[in-house]
Design a protein around this motif. Structure first.
Motif, PDB file in Angstrom:
ATOM      1  N   LEU A   1       2.984   7.801  -7.007  1.00 26.76           N
ATOM      2  CA  LEU A   1       2.397   7.746  -8.342  1.00 26.76           C
ATOM      3  C   LEU A   1       1.802   9.094  -8.733  1.00 26.76           C
ATOM      4  CD1 LEU A   1       0.607   4.292  -7.986  1.00 26.76           C
ATOM      5  CD2 LEU A   1       2.857   4.758  -8.980  1.00 26.76           C
ATOM      6  N   GLU A   2       1.202   9.762  -7.786  1.00 22.84           N
ATOM      7  CA  GLU A   2       0.618  11.105  -7.908  1.00 22.84           C
ATOM      8  C   GLU A   2       0.851  11.767  -6.559  1.00 22.84           C
ATOM      9  OE1 GLU A   2      -1.041  12.440 -10.556  1.00 22.84           O
ATOM     10  OE2 GLU A   2      -0.845  10.647 -11.798  1.00 22.84           O
ATOM     11  N   PRO A   3       0.616  13.059  -6.419  1.00 19.47           N
ATOM     12  CA  PRO A   3       0.848  13.692  -5.111  1.00 19.47           C
ATOM     13  C   PRO A   3       0.090  13.032  -3.955  1.00 19.47           C
ATOM     14  CG  PRO A   3       0.591  15.369  -6.784  1.00 19.47           C
ATOM     15  CD  PRO A   3       0.276  14.047  -7.450  1.00 19.47           C
ATOM     16  N   ASP A   4      -1.058  12.426  -4.243  1.00 16.29           N
ATOM     17  CA  ASP A   4      -1.847  11.796  -3.184  1.00 16.29           C
ATOM     18  C   ASP A   4      -2.067  10.298  -3.409  1.00 16.29           C
ATOM     19  OD1 ASP A   4      -3.560  11.960  -5.350  1.00 16.29           O
ATOM     20  OD2 ASP A   4      -5.291  12.601  -4.172  1.00 16.29           O
ATOM     21  N   LEU A   5      -1.356   9.706  -4.361  1.00 15.61           N
ATOM     22  CA  LEU A   5      -1.516   8.291  -4.701  1.00 15.61           C
ATOM     23  C   LEU A   5      -0.161   7.593  -4.558  1.00 15.61           C
ATOM     24  CD1 LEU A   5      -3.610   6.219  -5.829  1.00 15.61           C
ATOM     25  CD2 LEU A   5      -2.715   6.771  -8.096  1.00 15.61           C
ATOM     26  N   VAL A   6      -0.109   6.559  -3.705  1.00 18.86           N
ATOM     27  CA  VAL A   6       1.164   5.937  -3.364  1.00 18.86           C
ATOM     28  C   VAL A   6       1.077   4.419  -3.525  1.00 18.86           C
ATOM     29  CG1 VAL A   6       2.976   5.779  -1.613  1.00 18.86           C
ATOM     30  CG2 VAL A   6       1.460   7.763  -1.641  1.00 18.86           C
ATOM     31  N   ASN A   7       2.143   3.849  -4.073  1.00 18.74           N
ATOM     32  CA  ASN A   7       2.268   2.413  -4.256  1.00 18.74           C
ATOM     33  C   ASN A   7       3.263   1.886  -3.220  1.00 18.74           C
ATOM     34  OD1 ASN A   7       3.958   0.341  -6.643  1.00 18.74           O
ATOM     35  ND2 ASN A   7       2.131  -0.222  -5.559  1.00 18.74           N
ATOM     36  N   PHE A   8       2.881   0.835  -2.508  1.00 22.03           N
ATOM     37  CA  PHE A   8       3.737   0.211  -1.496  1.00 22.03           C
ATOM     38  C   PHE A   8       4.021  -1.225  -1.918  1.00 22.03           C
ATOM     39  CE2 PHE A   8       1.234   3.456   0.537  1.00 22.03           C
ATOM     40  CZ  PHE A   8       2.189   4.168   1.254  1.00 22.03           C
ATOM     41  N   LEU A   9       5.306  -1.559  -2.021  1.00 20.17           N
ATOM     42  CA  LEU A   9       5.721  -2.923  -2.317  1.00 20.17           C
ATOM     43  C   LEU A   9       6.332  -3.483  -1.042  1.00 20.17           C
ATOM     44  CD1 LEU A   9       7.428  -2.202  -5.746  1.00 20.17           C
ATOM     45  CD2 LEU A   9       5.117  -3.079  -5.353  1.00 20.17           C
ATOM     46  N   VAL A  10       5.714  -4.526  -0.503  1.00 20.47           N
ATOM     47  CA  VAL A  10       6.183  -5.117   0.747  1.00 20.47           C
ATOM     48  C   VAL A  10       6.572  -6.565   0.505  1.00 20.47           C
ATOM     49  CG1 VAL A  10       4.765  -3.580   2.167  1.00 20.47           C
ATOM     50  CG2 VAL A  10       3.868  -5.814   1.514  1.00 20.47           C
ATOM     51  N   GLU A  11       7.468  -7.059   1.359  1.00 22.19           N
ATOM     52  CA  GLU A  11       7.912  -8.450   1.249  1.00 22.19           C
ATOM     53  C   GLU A  11       8.078  -9.020   2.643  1.00 22.19           C
ATOM     54  OE1 GLU A  11      10.880  -9.468  -1.816  1.00 22.19           O
ATOM     55  OE2 GLU A  11      12.013 -10.335  -0.160  1.00 22.19           O
ATOM     56  N   MET A  12       7.633 -10.249   2.813  1.00 19.21           N
ATOM     57  CA  MET A  12       7.771 -10.906   4.108  1.00 19.21           C
ATOM     58  C   MET A  12       7.839 -12.413   3.937  1.00 19.21           C
ATOM     59  SD  MET A  12       3.933 -10.514   5.817  1.00 19.21           S
ATOM     60  CE  MET A  12       4.326 -11.445   7.292  1.00 19.21           C
ATOM     61  N   ARG A  13       8.308 -13.070   4.980  1.00 18.71           N
ATOM     62  CA  ARG A  13       8.312 -14.530   5.080  1.00 18.71           C
ATOM     63  C   ARG A  13       7.483 -14.911   6.301  1.00 18.71           C
ATOM     64  NH1 ARG A  13      11.823 -17.559   2.251  1.00 18.71           N
ATOM     65  NH2 ARG A  13      13.403 -16.496   1.040  1.00 18.71           N
ATOM     66  N   GLY A  14       6.957 -16.102   6.287  1.00 19.97           N
ATOM     67  CA  GLY A  14       6.213 -16.601   7.440  1.00 19.97           C
ATOM     68  C   GLY A  14       4.765 -16.174   7.482  1.00 19.97           C
ATOM     69  N   ALA A  15       4.256 -15.585   6.402  1.00 17.43           N
ATOM     70  CA  ALA A  15       2.841 -15.210   6.363  1.00 17.43           C
ATOM     71  C   ALA A  15       1.992 -16.480   6.318  1.00 17.43           C
ATOM     72  CB  ALA A  15       2.549 -14.333   5.148  1.00 17.43           C
TER      73      ALA A  15
END
Length: 137
Positions: free
Chosen positions: A47-61
């Protein structure tokens, strides 16, 4: 069925089942993954040089804390890949629909310990994730 949308706050994780505080300096919130967890991947968006977006996906949580742990592991590994030693959690939103859990997390990454209470030492977190069997990037 509408997805349940839950904002995960780092301070609330301390009370989750399976969470462990590993010390006074930069605590590592550990969430032992469920036996039937299936990690479906991580998408990373700068998003910015020091700002990051992580999209994660899982089953069984079992709960949002499991998804948050997955995102934290990805953020820690990403910080190391970029040559940074630390990350700071900004927010994580978790949704579950039909047994698929999705997390949308934002972290800052930095070479030095950033101000604030939601910091993680990337090397320590990655080692903990590997020990617990939670994938990183």
């Amino acid at each position: 069925m509408r997805p349940a949308s839950i904002a995960v706050v780092a301070l609330a994780l301390g009370g989750c089942s399976g969470a462990v505080d590993d010390g006074p300096d930069l605590p590592v919130t550990r969430v032992i993954p469920p036996e039937n967890a299936s990690y479906a991947g991580v998408q990373t968006r700068l998003l910015e040089p020091d700002l990051v977006n992580f999209l994660v996906e899982m089953r069984g949580a079992r709960a949002p804390a499991d998804v948050d742990a997955y995102a934290r592991c990805a953020a820690a590994q990403y910080a190391l890949i970029r040559g940074f030693g630390f990350a700071r959690h900004i927010r994580t939103n978790v949704e579950e629909e039909g047994g698929v859990w999705r997390g949308d997390a934002v972290y800052t990454v930095s070479p030095a310990l950033p101000p604030g209470a939601r910091n993680i030492d990337a090397e320590v977190v990655v080692a903990t994730c590997q020990q617990d069997g939670i994938p990183t990037v």
